[in-house]
Design an enzyme around this catalytic site. Structure first.
Site, PDB file in Angstrom:
ATOM      1  N   PRO A  65       0.765  -1.230   0.000  1.00 23.23           N
ATOM      2  CA  PRO A  65       0.000   0.000   0.000  1.00 23.23           C
ATOM      3  C   PRO A  65       0.802   1.290   0.000  1.00 23.23           C
ATOM      4  CG  PRO A  65      -0.106  -1.122   2.145  1.00 23.23           C
ATOM      5  CD  PRO A  65       0.941  -1.775   1.324  1.00 23.23           C
ATOM      6  N   GLU A  66       1.084   1.808  -1.173  1.00 26.44           N
ATOM      7  CA  GLU A  66       1.444   3.215  -1.286  1.00 26.44           C
ATOM      8  C   GLU A  66       0.245   3.849  -1.985  1.00 26.44           C
ATOM      9  OE1 GLU A  66       5.401   4.242  -2.636  1.00 26.44           O
ATOM     10  OE2 GLU A  66       6.166   2.292  -2.017  1.00 26.44           O
TER      11      GLU A  66
END
Length: 271
Positions: free
Chosen positions: A2-3
């Site tokens: 998760p970026e």
DNA sequence: CGTGTGCCCTGACAGC
DNA sequence: TGCTGTCAGGGCACAC
């Protein structure tokens, strides 16, 4: 993973099945993730209708008709599983609509959830200090110049600071610096104006391309195994220590450690 | 205030 | 097979 692009892809994937739907049931399988689940969470959103979804930096937003927003952060290992075939070991929060089940799964539990008054979202502590969205109008060479002037840490570390730009993580900082041909070790305040002018579109393009690739695999997010997007195959430097630079300039990708985390770059073209 | 360090947690993988 | 060590996409608290 998760970026920003992964959170964006996740939110879009959730929205397909959750937007406009009524939350019938909410289950907590443990009292906390990184932080305790907020008081009254289950009571507040059970029976609520989802009025929209969104994203700010690396945070996902689920708005409800109760005037509240469920804010989630995926930490390092968080993901939403949609209609999982069976319960997952790390499904900490489960939400059901009439037609679907959504499980927030996070093995490492660096992620967390909060419930915020929608009208007061901008004042929520984690949001109040955030820098501009990299895909919005606020990220400009002038902004970076102002934010980085006289700053001593390496440019790589400053770009990970969410107060400078909101949403970049280790992967996309490495990739953006390679695209802009900037040495990640360079003192932030001394990065030239032309380099900052290259950096802005480099950041935008790498994020947009990744979202595009994630978007192409959106249906994967609806699968119980929660497969990731395809962008990983396009990394120029991330995780590619020893491989030749894609600019074919004779350089080999090098790995160093900055702030306790790996940085990959090409010493030949990144100056 | 700016800067640097350690740490939260579990799982995957390499090497022995 | 199983042990040990290392590393992982983030962000916070804390010391100086």
């Amino acid at each position: 993973m998760p970026e920003l692009p992964e959170v964006e892809t996740t939110v879009r994937g959730l929205a397909r099945f959750l937007d406009g739907e009524r939350i019938e049931r909410v289950m907590l399988n443990r009292p906390d993730m990184r932080f305790a689940f907020p008081q009254g969470l289950v009571q507040n959103i059970t029976g609520a209708r989802v009025t929209g979804l969104g994203r700010r930096a690396k945070y996902g937003l689920i708005h409800t008709d109760r005037g509240t927003t469920l804010v989630f952060h995926l930490g390092m290992s968080g993901r939403w599983r949609i209609d999982p075939a069976e319960p997952g070991k790390h499904d900490h929060l489960v939400i059901e609509t009439a037609a679907h089940r959504f499980a927030l799964n996070d093995a490492r539990r660096f992620g967390f959830v909060d419930l915020v008054e929608t009208a007061a979202l901008d004042a929520w502590p984690a949001f109040a200090a955030l820098g501009p969205e990299p895909l919005g109008p606020g990220l400009t060479p002038a902004h970076l110049h102002a934010a980085l002037t006289n700053r001593k840490p390496a440019i790589k570390l400053m770009l990970l600071d969410q107060r400078i730009v909101a949403g970049l993580g280790n992967i996309y900082v490495c990739e953006a610096l390679w695209r802009a041909r900037i040495d990640p070790r360079k003192t932030a305040g001394t990065v030239s104006r032309p380099a900052l002018t290259r950096l802005v579109p480099a950041i935008r393009e790498v994020l947009e391309q990744s979202i595009g690739d994630g978007g192409s695999s959106l249906r994967d997010y609806a699968r119980p195994d929660g497969e990731l997007g395809y962008f990983a195959s396009r990394f120029a430097v991330y995780g590619r220590e020893g491989q030749s630079c894609q600019r074919d300039d004779g350089g080999a990708v090098r790995r160093i450690v900055q702030g306790g985390r790996s940085t990959w770059y090409c010493p030949k073209c990144q100056r």
